[in-house]
Design a protein around this motif. Structure first.
Motif, mmCIF file in Angstrom:
data_model
loop_
_atom_site.group_PDB
_atom_site.id
_atom_site.type_symbol
_atom_site.label_atom_id
_atom_site.label_comp_id
_atom_site.label_asym_id
_atom_site.label_seq_id
_atom_site.Cartn_x
_atom_site.Cartn_y
_atom_site.Cartn_z
ATOM 1 N N LEU A 23 -11.488 3.362 -3.921
ATOM 2 C CA LEU A 23 -10.808 2.165 -4.756
ATOM 3 C C LEU A 23 -9.932 1.331 -3.591
ATOM 4 O O LEU A 23 -10.007 0.185 -3.540
ATOM 5 N N THR A 24 -9.491 2.123 -2.650
ATOM 6 C CA THR A 24 -8.846 1.286 -1.326
ATOM 7 C C THR A 24 -9.788 0.344 -0.630
ATOM 8 O O THR A 24 -9.571 -0.622 -0.537
ATOM 9 N N THR A 25 -11.030 1.229 -0.386
ATOM 10 C CA THR A 25 -12.056 0.471 0.383
ATOM 11 C C THR A 25 -12.611 -0.852 -0.434
ATOM 12 O O THR A 25 -12.706 -1.771 0.099
ATOM 13 N N ALA A 41 -9.479 -2.970 -8.825
ATOM 14 C CA ALA A 41 -9.306 -1.952 -7.916
ATOM 15 C C ALA A 41 -8.061 -1.597 -7.288
ATOM 16 O O ALA A 41 -7.690 -0.467 -6.844
ATOM 17 N N LEU A 42 -7.160 -2.667 -7.348
ATOM 18 C CA LEU A 42 -5.803 -2.613 -6.674
ATOM 19 C C LEU A 42 -4.924 -1.844 -7.518
ATOM 20 O O LEU A 42 -4.341 -0.783 -7.293
ATOM 21 N N TYR A 43 -5.248 -2.293 -8.992
ATOM 22 C CA TYR A 43 -4.270 -1.439 -9.968
ATOM 23 C C TYR A 43 -4.623 0.213 -9.982
ATOM 24 O O TYR A 43 -4.107 1.150 -10.440
ATOM 25 N N GLY A 44 -6.097 0.407 -10.092
ATOM 26 C CA GLY A 44 -6.745 1.627 -10.220
ATOM 27 C C GLY A 44 -6.298 2.340 -8.963
ATOM 28 O O GLY A 44 -6.147 3.593 -9.148
ATOM 29 N N LEU A 45 -6.488 1.971 -7.691
ATOM 30 C CA LEU A 45 -6.076 2.846 -6.868
ATOM 31 C C LEU A 45 -4.566 3.096 -6.934
ATOM 32 O O LEU A 45 -4.001 4.320 -6.269
ATOM 33 N N MET A 97 -3.045 0.109 4.515
ATOM 34 C CA MET A 97 -3.671 1.440 4.196
ATOM 35 C C MET A 97 -5.069 1.867 4.697
ATOM 36 O O MET A 97 -5.560 3.087 4.990
ATOM 37 N N ILE A 98 -5.867 0.821 5.303
ATOM 38 C CA ILE A 98 -6.622 1.200 6.285
ATOM 39 C C ILE A 98 -6.501 1.859 7.342
ATOM 40 O O ILE A 98 -7.087 3.271 7.782
ATOM 41 N N THR A 99 -5.219 1.709 8.005
ATOM 42 C CA THR A 99 -4.835 2.370 9.330
ATOM 43 C C THR A 99 -4.318 3.834 8.773
ATOM 44 O O THR A 99 -4.300 4.872 9.324
ATOM 45 N N ALA A 100 -3.502 3.703 7.646
ATOM 46 C CA ALA A 100 -2.800 5.018 7.401
ATOM 47 C C ALA A 100 -3.856 6.213 6.889
ATOM 48 O O ALA A 100 -3.473 7.374 7.018
ATOM 49 N N ASP A 117 -3.115 12.098 9.663
ATOM 50 C CA ASP A 117 -3.296 13.586 9.102
ATOM 51 C C ASP A 117 -2.552 13.527 7.818
ATOM 52 O O ASP A 117 -2.924 14.104 6.733
ATOM 53 N N ASP A 118 -1.323 13.266 7.617
ATOM 54 C CA ASP A 118 -0.405 13.486 6.842
ATOM 55 C C ASP A 118 -0.575 12.445 5.598
ATOM 56 O O ASP A 118 -0.365 11.218 5.940
ATOM 57 N N PRO A 119 -1.028 12.895 4.304
ATOM 58 C CA PRO A 119 -1.142 11.887 3.430
ATOM 59 C C PRO A 119 0.174 11.133 2.923
ATOM 60 O O PRO A 119 -0.101 10.046 2.111
ATOM 61 N N LEU A 120 1.276 11.566 3.386
ATOM 62 C CA LEU A 120 2.355 10.825 2.962
ATOM 63 C C LEU A 120 2.561 9.579 3.341
ATOM 64 O O LEU A 120 3.301 8.735 2.926
ATOM 65 N N VAL A 121 2.019 9.217 4.620
ATOM 66 C CA VAL A 121 1.961 7.995 5.149
ATOM 67 C C VAL A 121 1.266 6.883 4.247
ATOM 68 O O VAL A 121 1.879 5.820 3.793
ATOM 69 N N PHE A 122 0.168 7.471 3.574
ATOM 70 C CA PHE A 122 -0.758 6.569 2.625
ATOM 71 C C PHE A 122 0.004 6.397 1.304
ATOM 72 O O PHE A 122 0.371 5.225 0.804
ATOM 73 N N VAL A 123 0.645 7.541 1.023
ATOM 74 C CA VAL A 123 1.509 7.622 -0.327
ATOM 75 C C VAL A 123 2.710 6.603 -0.147
ATOM 76 O O VAL A 123 2.856 5.857 -1.281
ATOM 77 N N THR A 124 3.338 6.671 0.693
ATOM 78 C CA THR A 124 4.671 5.948 1.009
ATOM 79 C C THR A 124 4.340 4.345 1.034
ATOM 80 O O THR A 124 5.011 3.610 0.296
ATOM 81 N N ILE A 125 3.152 4.023 1.632
ATOM 82 C CA ILE A 125 2.861 2.657 1.667
ATOM 83 C C ILE A 125 2.355 2.309 0.226
ATOM 84 O O ILE A 125 2.731 1.113 0.063
ATOM 85 N N ALA A 126 1.602 2.701 -0.374
ATOM 86 C CA ALA A 126 1.153 2.550 -1.839
ATOM 87 C C ALA A 126 2.269 2.266 -2.468
ATOM 88 O O ALA A 126 2.163 1.272 -3.337
ATOM 89 N N LEU A 127 3.273 3.260 -2.814
ATOM 90 C CA LEU A 127 4.490 3.230 -3.772
ATOM 91 C C LEU A 127 5.192 1.748 -3.333
ATOM 92 O O LEU A 127 5.775 1.225 -4.232
ATOM 93 N N LEU A 128 5.452 1.739 -2.009
ATOM 94 C CA LEU A 128 6.573 0.714 -1.653
ATOM 95 C C LEU A 128 5.721 -0.627 -1.781
ATOM 96 O O LEU A 128 6.484 -1.472 -2.288
ATOM 97 N N ASN A 129 4.292 -0.666 -1.782
ATOM 98 C CA ASN A 129 3.448 -2.055 -1.972
ATOM 99 C C ASN A 129 3.841 -2.159 -3.461
ATOM 100 O O ASN A 129 3.733 -3.400 -4.101
ATOM 101 N N THR A 130 3.689 -1.098 -4.385
ATOM 102 C CA THR A 130 3.442 -1.366 -5.695
ATOM 103 C C THR A 130 4.796 -1.945 -6.198
ATOM 104 O O THR A 130 5.010 -2.979 -7.128
#
Length: 299
Positions: A12-14, A173-177, A239-242, A246-259
């Motif tokens: 859904l990010t893509t 897609a945004l809300y789903g991801l 999110m693309i760059t995250a 390797d560490d998924p927490l980079v993506f998770v932190t960005i997703a939650l902060l953005n929310t």
């Protein structure tokens, strides 16, 4: 089970990135963009605020002791500017959507060029392959944006028909991801450091809101767009760059902060526009193809 939801979030990010950028292109006429590009002094101030000031303030906050991967996520998010959501924030604040789109496009293109340059200089111990970062940004952001603008000018009737559906898919897609990210990475959310990082990120971006307001230098419209455009970071690019870390927490932190920031900035935008309602599933709208005016464009 968690891996399944993580996979859905990645897909859904893509989808969100592609549809949101295609939608921005579908709603913009090049002539309107060219008109606002002449205001180079304001755009220069926005560039400095977004690529020098915001990353600098974020660095000042994270050197107090927050470590990787959270510091990596915060720096990455601070360096990514030009969010597609700025179009909706501009609409909610009753400002000129073409002006907001111009700011978004200038900052987005700058992000593609400067993000690979800034990251290795701000994050210790990482090696950045410039093309590895720039290629997905070009293919998933610049290409669909350009295609949308070509459709806007070349096939107006088709663009007018397709645009509302593209916008709705992008929003869903945004809300789903966001939902699947929360579910998929639920075990990681017990980490106190994650929430400390998110709180730091929110504080810095609220400071960025007020710093961005100053880029208007007395012009109310510029000030409001400067505030919204500086506080809302480019989640798509981040999110693309995250995903290259390797560490998924980079993506998770960005997703939650953005929310969190999405809700905060939508509320601030409606206050700037003297409105109190936030229409989350309302399609993004600007210079509609063929001169069409949608019902939801009326305030």
């Amino acid at each position: 089970m968690f891996e399944f939801f993580q996979s859905l979030a990645s897909t859904l990010t893509t989808l969100f990135v592609l549809t949101s950028m295609f939608n921005v292109g579908l709603t913009q006429h090049p002539a309107r963009i060219a008109k606002h590009l002449r205001d180079w002094q304001f755009l220069t101030r926005m560039f400095v605020a977004n690529f020098l000031v915001v990353p600098g303030v974020m660095l000042l906050f994270i050197i107090t002791g927050i470590g990787a991967p959270y510091s990596t996520a915060l720096i990455l998010f601070a360096c990514a500017a030009g969010a597609p959501l700025l179009i909706k924030l501009t609409q909610e604040s009753d400002n000129d959507i073409a002006a907001g789109a111009t700011i978004q496009m200038v900052l987005m293109v700058s992000t593609v060029g400067f993000l690979p340059f800034l990251l290795p200089r701000l994050i210790d111990g990482i090696e950045v392959d410039v093309w590895q970062i720039a290629q997905p940004l070009l293919l998933q952001m610049i290409l669909p944006l350009a295609l949308g603008m070509v459709c806007h000018v070349g096939v107006e009737k088709l663009a007018a028909t397709v645009q509302p559906w593209v916008a709705k898919i992008s929003n869903l897609a945004l809300y789903g991801l966001l939902i699947f990210t929360i579910i998929g990475y639920l075990p990681e959310m017990a980490d106190v450091d994650l929430w400390i990082a998110i709180i730091i990120g929110v504080v810095v971006l609220l400071i960025a809101f007020y710093m961005g307001y100053g880029t208007g230098q007395g012009n109310t419209n510029h000030a409001q767009l400067g505030a919204l455009g500086t506080a809302q970071r480019n989640t798509a690019a981040a999110m693309i760059t995250a995903q290259s870390f390797d560490d998924p927490l980079v993506f998770v932190t960005i997703a939650l902060l953005n929310t969190l920031m999405m809700f905060v900035l939508l509320k601030l935008a409606t206050r700037l526009g003297n409105d109190s309602a936030i229409a989350f599933l309302e399609p993004l709208e600007a210079d509609m193809p063929g001169g069409i005016t949608r019902s939801y464009a009326q305030k």
